[in-house]
Enzyme design. Sequence first.
Site, PDB file in Angstrom:
ATOM      1  N   LYS A 192     -62.728 -31.230  52.820  1.00  0.00           N
ATOM      2  CA  LYS A 192     -61.814 -32.110  52.178  1.00  0.00           C
ATOM      3  C   LYS A 192     -62.074 -30.981  50.844  1.00  0.00           C
ATOM      4  CE  LYS A 192     -57.863 -33.213  50.593  1.00  0.00           C
ATOM      5  NZ  LYS A 192     -57.729 -33.516  50.018  1.00  0.00           N
ATOM      6  N   GLU A 220     -57.750 -24.088  46.813  1.00  0.00           N
ATOM      7  CA  GLU A 220     -56.208 -25.370  45.963  1.00  0.00           C
ATOM      8  C   GLU A 220     -55.878 -24.908  44.778  1.00  0.00           C
ATOM      9  OE1 GLU A 220     -54.453 -29.597  45.400  1.00  0.00           O
ATOM     10  OE2 GLU A 220     -54.218 -29.206  47.732  1.00  0.00           O
TER      11      GLU A 220
END
Length: 342
Positions: free
Chosen positions: A203, A210
């Site tokens: 993550k 991102e």
Amino acid sequence: MDTKAAAVRPSTRSMQIGVIGLGRMGGNIVRRLIAHGHDAVIYDRDSKAIATLSDDGAAPAAGLDDLVGKLRKPRTVWVMLPAGEITDSAIAQLADRLEPDDVIVDGGNSFWKDDVRRAKSLAERKLHYVDVGTSGGVWGLERGYCMMIGGPKSVIDRLDPIFAALAPGIGAVPRTPGRDGRDTRAERGYLHVGPNGAGHFVKMVHNGIEYGLMQAYAEGFDILANAGSQALPQDERFDLDLADIAEVWRRGSVISSWLLDLTASALVEDPTLSGYSGFVEDSGEGRWTIMAAIEEAVPADVLSAALYARFRSRHEHTFAEKVLSAMRKGFGGHIEPRTPRR
């Protein structure tokens, strides 16, 4: 871990789970679990958050003792709190109240090395620990959550009904050719990626990527926004409609994405993004990603530059930073601080 191993079949059996931390994501996680037939016992320091979710069908707890007491054995408690000391404290307090074979799940954005440490400490008490990198932001209730899970296989298989309920499912996304025989959970939006720490590690890198994607969009729209600059020759200036350009890029373009969808919505609502200062915060995962790259001696030019651009935004603001702020508000409900922190 064998990534080609067949996954356990998704179970529809109802489970009970305790949830601590009822903020933007924690509250919606509870709502989605209830909607899929699971029972949730909830606790938060904010009594209003407890009351609201109680109206939605969750069982309220007056404190940690009450929460643990209301859970059936073996218990599972999902912690959804900010990374760092507050999560460490909650896990330590839970460990003092739980019993062997109970499970603590950290679904927040903890640093993966903290997971490794916690898992070892809890194992000494015969408690299980699972780290879940959870992506989905404020849209998770409707769209489901993408989850990257670290921990013991037997425990994660036990909790499969919970993960299956929270995940988005296959939906309308076309299957990737050649995946026959591989873990089908990945196609449903959740995956056991490895031992403790692996969930939050994956993550972390997800969030680092991102940052890079968002920065690319932001810089591109900044170039478009300045195409009419007075510094350019008269016949080389363009007065461009950014909202329409964002919209056309959503239709069949190679750069279409959910982040672009959010940008298009923001530009329709506020074409100049005047409601944003361009002050862009970072939540930690971008820094940790760069730290991992340094430890592994892996070049990460784009991700590093994207992080540094956020640092720069706290001193000077361009249209690019406003685009970043608009995207962060869109997917995570992140609001710019009223008094910018340096």
